[in-house]
Design a protein around this motif. Structure first.
Motif, short mmCIF file in Angstrom:
data_model
loop_
_atom_site.label_atom_id
_atom_site.label_comp_id
_atom_site.label_asym_id
_atom_site.label_seq_id
_atom_site.Cartn_x
_atom_site.Cartn_y
_atom_site.Cartn_z
N TYR A 1 -20.84 29.79 47.99
CA TYR A 1 -22.01 30.18 47.21
C TYR A 1 -21.60 30.46 45.75
O TYR A 1 -22.26 30.01 44.81
N SER A 2 -20.49 31.16 45.57
CA SER A 2 -19.99 31.48 44.23
C SER A 2 -19.66 30.19 43.46
O SER A 2 -20.00 30.05 42.29
N TYR A 3 -18.99 29.26 44.14
CA TYR A 3 -18.65 27.98 43.52
C TYR A 3 -19.91 27.21 43.15
O TYR A 3 -20.04 26.69 42.04
N GLY A 4 -20.85 27.16 44.06
CA GLY A 4 -22.10 26.44 43.81
C GLY A 4 -22.86 27.03 42.63
O GLY A 4 -23.44 26.29 41.83
N LYS A 5 -22.86 28.38 42.50
CA LYS A 5 -23.57 29.02 41.39
C LYS A 5 -22.95 28.66 40.04
O LYS A 5 -23.63 28.67 39.03
N LYS A 6 -21.68 28.32 40.04
CA LYS A 6 -21.03 27.91 38.79
C LYS A 6 -21.47 26.51 38.37
O LYS A 6 -21.37 26.14 37.22
N LEU A 7 -21.96 25.75 39.34
CA LEU A 7 -22.38 24.38 39.06
C LEU A 7 -23.88 24.22 38.92
O LEU A 7 -24.35 23.30 38.26
N ILE A 8 -24.64 25.11 39.57
CA ILE A 8 -26.10 25.04 39.54
C ILE A 8 -26.64 26.41 39.15
O ILE A 8 -26.30 27.40 39.79
N PRO A 9 -27.48 26.47 38.15
CA PRO A 9 -28.00 27.77 37.73
C PRO A 9 -29.02 28.37 38.71
O PRO A 9 -29.21 29.57 38.74
N ASP A 10 -29.65 27.57 39.53
CA ASP A 10 -30.69 28.04 40.44
C ASP A 10 -30.07 28.54 41.75
O ASP A 10 -29.65 27.76 42.60
N GLU A 11 -30.04 29.87 41.92
CA GLU A 11 -29.40 30.48 43.08
C GLU A 11 -30.06 30.06 44.39
O GLU A 11 -29.39 29.90 45.41
#
Length: 186
Positions: free
Chosen positions: A26-36
């Protein structure tokens, strides 16, 4: 061992994998996509798909590596994130851490400010450089593993890290120089 048990249909192994990796993914994904919400959906969908196809999955030397790569592919396939453009067509040049309690508070605030500044500097890097820096220095993947995650060759990964470090160094020097200049003007 955990991966093997999961592949054989062990629900406890799947639960342990989920608990171990859901937050870092989730942390990695948030660095790539701004939409949580999108990140959360993609991570949940990844684990659902894993469970549904557990018997067909290949043996994974590193479940962490497998999951990061799978999430990144899922993000890329959905057209989300900082890398919507085809990798080969992106031109890097055009994309743009015992005293009184007060001291502890001040030190903590200074550390947080430095972390925020570093985060802002990293986010100012072009998409691929940002992602390589996150994978290399925040997730501790090797150059070889990063090249497999990004599906580019290892030398390209090394070049991206070198360019990113060079840009961060230039930014630091320019900030220090302007701070010194302002100090001398006073």
């Amino acid at each position: 061992m955990l991966w093997q048990r999961f592949r054989q249909g062990d629900e406890e192994a799947f639960t342990l994998l989920y608990q171990r990796y859901v937050r870092v993914l989730y942390s990695y994904g948030k660095k790539l996509i701004p939409d949580e919400a999108v990140v959360e959906d993609l991570v949940q969908d990844l684990f659902i798909d894993l469970w549904q196809s557990h018997s067909r999955l290949a043996d994974a030397e590193s479940p962490r590596f497998y999951l990061f790569r799978s999430l990144r592919r899922r993000i890329h396939r959905n057209g989300n994130g900082r890398f919507n453009e085809p990798w080969d067509l992106i031109d890097e040049e055009f994309h743009p851490v015992s005293l009184p309690k007060e001291n502890e508070i001040i030190e903590s605030e200074q550390t947080q400010k430095q972390k925020d500044e570093l985060d802002a500097w990293l986010k100012s890097l072009p998409g691929r450089q940002y992602e390589v820096m996150m994978l290399r220095f925040y997730q501790d993947f090797s150059y070889s593993q990063i090249s497999q995650i990004l599906t580019i060759n290892e030398q390209s990964v090394r070049n991206l890290v070198q360019r990113a470090v060079s840009k961060l160094r230039q930014l630091t020097i320019s900030i220090l120089t302007s701070g010194l200049f302002l100090f001398l003007l006073k």
